[in-house]
Structures are given as structure tokens and as C-alpha cells.
Design a protein around this motif. Structure first.
Motif, short mmCIF file in Angstrom:
data_model
loop_
_atom_site.label_atom_id
_atom_site.label_comp_id
_atom_site.label_asym_id
_atom_site.label_seq_id
_atom_site.Cartn_x
_atom_site.Cartn_y
_atom_site.Cartn_z
N ASN A 194 0.68 -1.12 -0.02
CA ASN A 194 0.13 0.13 -0.28
C ASN A 194 0.86 1.41 -0.04
OD1 ASN A 194 -2.08 1.80 0.23
ND2 ASN A 194 -2.72 1.17 2.24
N VAL A 195 1.43 1.43 -1.00
CA VAL A 195 2.08 2.73 -1.36
C VAL A 195 1.89 3.57 -2.64
CG1 VAL A 195 4.49 1.88 -0.26
CG2 VAL A 195 4.17 1.73 -2.76
N LEU A 196 2.03 4.73 -2.51
CA LEU A 196 1.71 5.32 -3.82
C LEU A 196 2.47 5.11 -5.12
CD1 LEU A 196 1.43 9.21 -2.50
CD2 LEU A 196 -0.45 7.66 -3.18
N LYS A 197 1.87 4.91 -6.29
CA LYS A 197 2.72 4.91 -7.37
C LYS A 197 3.29 6.09 -7.92
CE LYS A 197 -0.44 1.00 -8.63
NZ LYS A 197 -1.37 0.48 -9.81
N ILE A 198 4.76 6.04 -7.78
CA ILE A 198 5.38 7.26 -8.11
C ILE A 198 5.45 7.30 -9.73
CG2 ILE A 198 7.57 5.88 -8.46
CD1 ILE A 198 8.69 8.48 -7.15
N ALA A 199 5.47 8.46 -10.12
CA ALA A 199 5.31 8.58 -11.93
C ALA A 199 6.72 9.26 -12.33
CB ALA A 199 4.13 9.84 -12.15
N THR A 200 6.75 9.27 -13.49
CA THR A 200 7.96 9.60 -14.20
C THR A 200 8.20 11.20 -13.98
OG1 THR A 200 6.92 9.76 -16.27
CG2 THR A 200 8.14 7.81 -15.87
N LEU A 208 9.29 13.39 -4.77
CA LEU A 208 10.56 12.39 -5.00
C LEU A 208 10.61 11.33 -4.11
CD1 LEU A 208 12.99 11.75 -7.08
CD2 LEU A 208 14.07 13.54 -5.65
N THR A 209 9.95 11.41 -2.76
CA THR A 209 10.22 10.64 -1.74
C THR A 209 9.41 9.32 -1.88
OG1 THR A 209 8.22 11.61 -0.41
CG2 THR A 209 10.50 12.61 -0.18
N GLY A 210 8.59 9.17 -2.91
CA GLY A 210 7.82 7.84 -2.79
C GLY A 210 6.59 7.90 -3.93
N GLY A 211 5.99 6.61 -3.83
CA GLY A 211 6.44 5.45 -3.27
C GLY A 211 7.47 4.58 -4.18
N TYR A 212 8.15 3.73 -3.51
CA TYR A 212 9.07 2.85 -4.19
C TYR A 212 9.09 1.33 -3.80
CZ TYR A 212 11.82 7.15 -5.39
OH TYR A 212 12.25 8.42 -5.82
N ILE A 213 9.27 0.51 -4.47
CA ILE A 213 9.35 -0.95 -4.31
C ILE A 213 10.65 -1.44 -4.97
CG2 ILE A 213 8.52 -3.35 -4.32
CD1 ILE A 213 5.66 -2.26 -4.78
N THR A 214 11.67 -1.64 -3.91
CA THR A 214 12.91 -2.03 -4.39
C THR A 214 13.19 -3.45 -4.12
OG1 THR A 214 13.61 0.10 -4.33
CG2 THR A 214 15.34 -1.40 -4.52
N LYS A 215 14.23 -4.22 -4.95
CA LYS A 215 14.47 -5.54 -4.22
C LYS A 215 15.97 -5.87 -4.50
CE LYS A 215 13.03 -7.79 -8.82
NZ LYS A 215 12.08 -8.92 -9.58
N ALA A 216 16.41 -6.69 -3.45
CA ALA A 216 17.89 -7.46 -3.79
C ALA A 216 17.59 -8.80 -4.31
CB ALA A 216 18.45 -7.45 -2.68
N PRO A 246 12.15 -0.65 -14.02
CA PRO A 246 13.47 -0.29 -14.30
C PRO A 246 13.43 0.63 -15.76
CG PRO A 246 13.43 -2.42 -13.79
CD PRO A 246 11.96 -2.05 -13.82
N GLU A 247 12.47 0.46 -16.53
CA GLU A 247 12.61 1.30 -18.00
C GLU A 247 11.83 2.66 -17.79
OE1 GLU A 247 8.95 -1.48 -18.17
OE2 GLU A 247 11.01 -1.54 -17.18
N ASN A 248 11.51 2.77 -16.51
CA ASN A 248 10.74 4.09 -16.46
C ASN A 248 11.26 5.07 -15.22
OD1 ASN A 248 8.64 3.45 -18.10
ND2 ASN A 248 7.23 2.56 -16.39
N VAL A 249 12.43 4.41 -14.32
CA VAL A 249 12.99 5.28 -13.50
C VAL A 249 13.82 6.39 -13.95
CG1 VAL A 249 15.03 3.80 -13.17
CG2 VAL A 249 14.24 4.94 -11.27
N THR A 250 13.75 7.44 -13.18
CA THR A 250 14.29 8.70 -13.66
C THR A 250 15.90 8.60 -12.94
OG1 THR A 250 13.67 10.21 -12.01
CG2 THR A 250 12.15 9.86 -13.94
N VAL A 251 16.85 9.45 -13.39
CA VAL A 251 18.00 9.66 -12.75
C VAL A 251 17.80 10.14 -11.38
CG1 VAL A 251 20.06 10.83 -12.55
CG2 VAL A 251 19.43 10.09 -14.86
#
Length: 688
Positions: A194-200, A208-216, A246-251
Motif C-alpha cells: 500500500n504505497v503510492l505509485k510514483i510517476a516519471t 520524489l520521496t515515494g512510493g518505491y518498491i526495490t528488491k535485492a 526499471p525502464e521508467n525510473v528517472t536519474v
């Protein structure tokens, strides 16, 4: 310990030997006590045969889920009876997995789509909340067939989100494929992560602070590695973006979320437990505790290094989870390939193999964190609790009863379940020994057994305000009232809302006088215009108009107050868009009971709180060679970040003024993060 490993080795080796030398065979399948899923792929015009499901691209087709609503037996002949179809529609499907693709039995990823074959079709499958992305878990490498199912259900019983699960039997293009587990795919959704969907376009400020889902994890499907850390055993730990894709993430987004992990690693390496800039201010400690306990109880061979998810909501802390991929657990491993890592007597975060990032070991060796880890485990193994051995064994027995019929067909089809009862007996023995070992080696939790929390109570909730000509947006009028029911002033530093849905963490060194009330609003400007005074603060996101659990906790996650409201009886229904708000009748009552609340339209009274913000001055701006920062209160530290969120310099401060040499920095926009005794502040400046 050798006995467990030997038994699991023999059983798994036998299963894989049979898989290699005995051909999997087709069989007659007509009915099941479990749901039956039937998939028919579209016809390939070049062959006049159904498309084969592959890994490289999605294949379209039709799916029917046969399930009698009354729970009675399901039959393939029910596939044309609408009353017995839980789903009947289109899908796109592909093979999924990494090492499991070496097996003849495949796992699948699918999306339910509309008749146009393009638009997502959000539907409820087998009682799960509506969505469109799903997983068919083929139970690879698990001769017990229950390890994933056990882990996910245990995590949910602990109060954490984990993918919902349902066993079923699968038929594709007339071919019986065996026993599978329907699962939710991990993704941002109010009923999943339940996090916000961050846009480009979210590249600066709060957005810029979210939301994010990241995995190792290891890379599959060509997803690039975002960054890499080194574990204590010297191996690489690769991090991959999941949200944004990955194809949408900004710098800017890549730099920001990477920096969150870097700051956390720096803080925990230094054992910095400060509420202003230490690890409690950066991570949601309860999720890290539960994530470690789930992986350690299971002795997860992949834990920490692979299939290890993290998430972060907008303006929220970094959180661990959800857990994922628990087939190589409880004494099981890829024995045929020479692996034997899931041990009763080893911590998985320091097992010499898949240890993951250094912060896992750093957390364990931190005295305060380990105390909470030990305390939580002690609570979870008590009678009736999710990690109690009797509770676990009962759940295992019930699961085996449910799948035993299908397990026989699974073995007939794939020759991988040589002795289900022996596998389950070994699994239970492992659990019992593992719980005993962890109890001994986690140590004392006396230092955090009885943590005092402030007398703060949630007393008002305006979750679905009525609209008017002057205030046409309902969400903008939301508020929550918190009362200090004690006589002493409460320091609010680090106190935050633990449950996802809304985000707010009180500023460092803010306080609330005894017998006083403060308000948090969804829109501070609207709140002031409507009520004639400013709220204490503004939270991120909005309250649910149906039901939401609000958990107020201290910086270490100790619960101060909990309220779960509903918009239906026995809760007052007038606050649901009809112009009133929920009001606690008395702070002497249990505010988690519906009978303790009434609907109120009484005008709000001004808040009483103490919060003295610092005044920060940065000059010259723009700066060429030297930057000066002046504060009206004592500074502790200053961090400089570039426009992408990358930390470029850290300086220790011990006064009200600090001069910084910035001559070597590249030209552009920078941010100074100033840590003071009255809070943390960020100022923009330009390097010429």
C-alpha cells in the motif's frame, strides 16, 4: 542436525533422480477437492495448434476457474456451468521464474485482460481482492509442497502483508499440469503493497520521496542492476527497481532511493540510534524485525540476498518486505546442485553464502534492535501465536489434509514427491529444533520488555468530510486529533503512524503539553481556512472512506494507540460524508471499540503545542567557493546533496554557524540538510 540434512538430501535427490530418468506422464484428471483452473491458449495460425506458453513473450488465451461456491467437489465438466465458474475470461500468460525454469514443470505469470486483449481486467480470483497481475507458483524444488504456503500465511498472521495464496490444480490445453499455488504478484496496490505509485514526473520535493518498491535479487528478464553493495563475506548484492519499473525510473528517483539505503547503512554501521538522524528515523523497525524473524525461523537459504523486497511510501520510512520465495527453507535446498545451506543452527544473515547487505548483520549486533528482535520472537512463540510450534504444526496438518489428494496426482505427473508424510515429519522436526535454537541464541529482551509510551490518544477522526461551495473537495478537509491525556509534557520526537495508508512523522524536538490536543490535517491551508487556526502538521495521502487502521507508535515501533474505524454499524455512520466527524466520548474508554465513539459537529478548539522551528540562513546564494550556514539554534550536522539526491558531503557542526568549502563542487542546484536540536531542515542553494 546431520540427520535433518541427510533425510532432506535423500528425499530431494531421489525426487530429482526420478525427474531425470522417469518421464513425466499424462494422466486422466476429472475432479478435485481444490479449485480447478483451465487455460486454453489461442490458436497459432502458422501451425493450427494452440500457442505454446513461453518465457520470452506473453501468449493470449482464455481462463476458467472452476469452484463450487458451497465448497463441494469441483469437476472438469463444470467448465460450462456459469454458476460454478469463479472466473471466465481472457488472460495473457508467460513462463516465470529463474532456476525453476530448469524443471519440466513450469511456473507462470499472468494478467487478466478484457476482451480487447489489451486493457487490464481487475477481478477477484478465489476470494482475493480485485487486481490483474497474478502468479501460478509451481512449488518448485519443494518436495513438501507447503513451504511457501506456510511462510506467507504465517507472515499474515503476524500482521504483515504477504501475498495471499490458494491451492488449485491446473490444466493447460487439455494437459494436466499438477498442483499449483495462486498468488498475488507483489506490486503497489491498496490491498497489496500500500504505497503510492510514483510517476516519471515525480522528480523533486515530496513527490520524489515515494512510493518505491526495490528488491535485492538476481536479474531475470533483462532488468538492469540499479546498484550493488558488498556483503560481509565479500559477495555482491544487486538491487533492482520494481517501482518505478526499471525502464521508467528517472536519474533523480534512482539517486534518491539509493541514497535512502546508503544513509541507513551509514547510520546503523555507526550504531546511530538518534531520533533525529539515526536508523530509527530512517527505517520502520517493526517491518525489519518481522522480515528477519520470518527468514530466520525458516532458515531461508535465499534470504537477504535474493527475492528480498523493500518498500517506501511518500514521506515515509524505508520498510522491509514483503517476504517472497520460501521454497528453499526449513532444511530444504538445491541439493542436486551441491547446496545445503538451510541449517537449524546458523543465522542466515551470516551464513557465509547469501548474507545480503551488511546492514542485516549490523542490525543484529545493535543492542537496541536485537532487544526488539528477541522480544518480538518471544511474543510470537507463545501459546496461540503465529510462530508457536503447536500452531505451526496444526496449520501444517490441515494443509496436508487439504492437498494430499492432489499431491498424489502431482507425484504421478512429475515424480517429485516420493514421500509427502516423511517430508512433513522432517519439516516439523526442523521447526521445533529451529525455534529452540533461536530462543537460546537471541538472548535477553529485558531492556525493552516494558517500554513506557506517552499517554497519547486519538480522539477525533474526520475521514469522509461533506463538501460545500466553499470547500468542494472532501479529502482536503480531513483531520485527526491526538490528545495528551497525561499532565506532563510529551516529547513527540520520532512518533509516527506505523500502518501504511497515511504518512506522518512528528518533527524532532516537538512537544505537546499535558491535557492538550493537536490536529493533523490532510491539507493545512484548508484546515486553517475552515477552522480558524493552523493544524500542528499535514500528513501525506488520505484516510479511507471505508475503513482504516491508525497505529500511533514511537520511533522504535512501540504502539502508543491503535484505532481501526469503519463506515458501517456498529460504528456511527453519520461521519461518512454527512457533515460530522468521529468523536471519542471519553479518553477513559477503549477507543478501538465502536461504542466509544459518536458523531459530532462541535467546532474545533485551537491546538496547544510547543514546537519552535529553527531559522536557517544560507549565504551567499549563489555560492562560488564558500557557503555559510547560520542557525538560531545549535546545529549537529550538515549534509549536502546534489539535485539527484546524491550525498556529496557530510560535515560535523557544533555551534550556530558553519562555513563550507564548495569550490570543488560542480555548478548546479544543491540542497543543504541541516540537523539541529529543534529538527531537520532543508535549504536550496546554487553553486556557480
Amino acid at each position: 542436525m546431520k540427520t535433518f540434512g541427510h533425510l532432506f538430501y535423500k528425499s530431494c535427490l531421489l525426487g530429482f533422480f526420478l525427474l531425470l530418468v522417469v518421464p513425466a506422464k499424462a494422466q486422466t484428471f476429472t475432479d478435485s477437492n481444490l479449485p480447478i483452473i483451465v487455460i486454453t491458449t489461442d490458436i497459432d495460425p502458422s501451425t493450427s495448434l494452440p500457442y505454446e506458453i513461453v518465457d520470452s513473450e506473453r501468449v493470449l488465451g482464455n481462463m476458467k476457474i472452476i469452484k463450487h461456491p458451497d465448497g463441494t467437489r469441483n469437476y472438469l465438466t463444470d467448465s460450462n456451468t456459469p454458476a460454478f465458474l469463479n472466473y471466465n475470461g481472457r488472460l495473457s500468460i508467460e513462463i516465470r521464474g529463474s532456476s525453476s525454469q530448469a524443471l519440466e514443470k513450469k511456473g507462470y505469470g499472468l494478467t487478466t485482460v478484457l476482451a480487447d486483449n489489451v486493457s487490464n481486467n481487475n477481478v477477484s480470483l478465489l476470494g482475493m481482492p480485485s487486481e490483474n497481475d497474478w502468479i501460478f507458483n509451481g512449488l518448485a524444488f519443494d518436495p513438501s509442497l507447503i513451504r511457501d504456503y506456510l511462510a506467507y500465511n504465517t507472515a499474515r498472521q503476524m500482521g504483515d502483508y504477504a501475498t495471499r495464496t490458494q491451492y488449485f490444480e491446473l490444466v493447460i490445453n487439455g494437459d494436466y499440469k499438477g498442483l499449483y499455488l495462486l498468488q498475488e504478484k507483489i506490486k503497489a496496490d491498496s490491498n497489496r503493497v500500500n504505497v503510492l505509485k510514483i510517476a516519471t514526473t515525480d522528480t523533486a520535493g515530496e513527490n520524489l520521496t515515494g512510493g518505491y518498491i526495490t528488491k535485492a535479487d538476481k536479474t531475470t528478464g533483462g532488468d538492469p542492476v540499479a546498484w550493488t553493495t558488498i556483503s560481509y563475506n565479500g559477495s555482491n548484492v544487486d538491487y533492482i527497481h520494481d517501482l518505478p519499473k526499471p525502464e521508467n525510473v528517472t536519474v533523480e528517483q534512482d539517486s534518491y532511493i539509493h541514497n535512502q539505503f546508503t544513509m541507513f547503512q551509514t547510520a546503523i554501521t555507526a550504531n546511530n540510534s538518534s531520533l533525529s538522524n539515526g536508523y530509527p528515523s530512517l527505517i520502520d523497525i517493526p517491518t525489519f524485525v518481522d522480515f528477519m524473524l520470518s527468514n530466520e525461523l525458516a532458515a531461508n537459504a535465499d534470504g537477504y540476498q535474493l527475492s528480498t523486497y523493500f518498500h517506501k511510501d511518500r514521506n515515509g520510512k524505508l520498510r522491509a518486505g514483503p517476504i517472497w520465495d520460501f521454497n528453499l527453507t526449513l532444511g530444504n535446498d538445491l541439493f542436486l546442485w551441491g547446496f545445503d545451506r538451510s541449517k537449524v543452527d546458523t543465522w542466515q544473515f551470516s551464513n557465509g553464502d547469501n548474507e545480503g547487505s551488511k546492514f542485516w548483520t549490523n542490525l543484529f549486533t545493535n543492542t537496541q534492535f536485537k532487544c526488539y528482535l528477541s522480544h518480538r520472537f518471544h511474543d510470537l512463540i507463545q501459546t496461540g501465536q503465529p510462530m508457536n510450534v503447536t500452531v505451526l504444526n496444526t496449520f501444517i496438518d490441515n494443509t496436508v489434509d487439504t492437498i494430499s489428494e492432489a499431491a498424489a496426482r502431482e507425484n504421478e505427473r512429475w515424480n517429485t514427491i516420493p514421500d509427502l508424510l516423511m517430508e512433513v515429519a522432517n519439516l516439523k522436526a526442523f521447526l521445533s529444533s529451529r525455534i529452540a535454537w533461536m530462543t537460546t541464541h537471541l538472548g535477553s529482551y529485558s531492556a525493552c520488555a516494558t517500554v513506557a509510551v506517552p499517554a497519547l490518544v486519538i480522539t477525533k477522526i474526520n475521514y469522509n468530510p461533506a463538501t460545500s461551495t466553499n470547500f468542494p473537495v472532501s479529502n482536503d478537509q480531513e483531520f485527526i486529533a491526538i490528545e495528551n491525556t497525561g499532565v506532563s509534557t510529551v516529547n513527540l520526537s520520532g512518533i509516527y503512524f506505523r500502518e501504511l495508508g497515511i504518512t506522518y512523522q512528528f518533527p524532532y524536538n516537538s512537544s505537546l503539553a499535558g491535557n492538550s490536543t493537536i490536529y493533523l490535517a490532510s491539507n493545512a491551508t484548508i484546515f486553517q481556512n475552515q477552522n480558524g487556526f493552523a493544524p500542528f502538521g499535514q500528513y501525506t495521502r488520505n484516510l479511507s472512506n471505508k475503513s482504516q487502521k491508525l497505529v500511533l507508535a514511537d520511533a522504535f515501533g512501540n504502539i502508543i494507540d491503535t484505532v481501526e474505524y469503519f463506515d458501517s454499524s456498529p460504528w456511527p455512520t453519520a461521519p461518512d460524508g454527512n457533515g460530522s466527524y468521529l468523536q471519542l466520548v471519553s479518553t477513559t474508554l477503549d477507543n478501538n471499540l465502536a461504542t466509544s465513539w459518536i458523531a459530532s459537529t462541535t467546532p474545533l478548539a485551537a491546538s496547544t503545542f510547543t514546537y519552535s522551528p529553527a531559522t536557517i540562513t544560507v549565504y551567499p546564494n549563489p555560492a562560488a567557493t564558500s557557503l555559510t550556514i547560520v542557525s538560531n539554534c545549535m546545529m549537529d550536522k550538515v549534509e549536502l546533496f546534489d539535485v539527484y539526491g546524491k550525498l556529496v558531503k557530510t560535515l560535523t557542526a557544533a555551534g550556530n554557524e558553519l562555513q563550507i568549502n564548495v569550490a570543488e563542487l560542480a555548478t548546479g542546484l544543491y540542497f543543504s540538510k541541516v540537523y539541529t536540536v529543534n529538527g531537520v531542515y532543508t535549504e536550496k542553494w546554487i553553486k556557480q
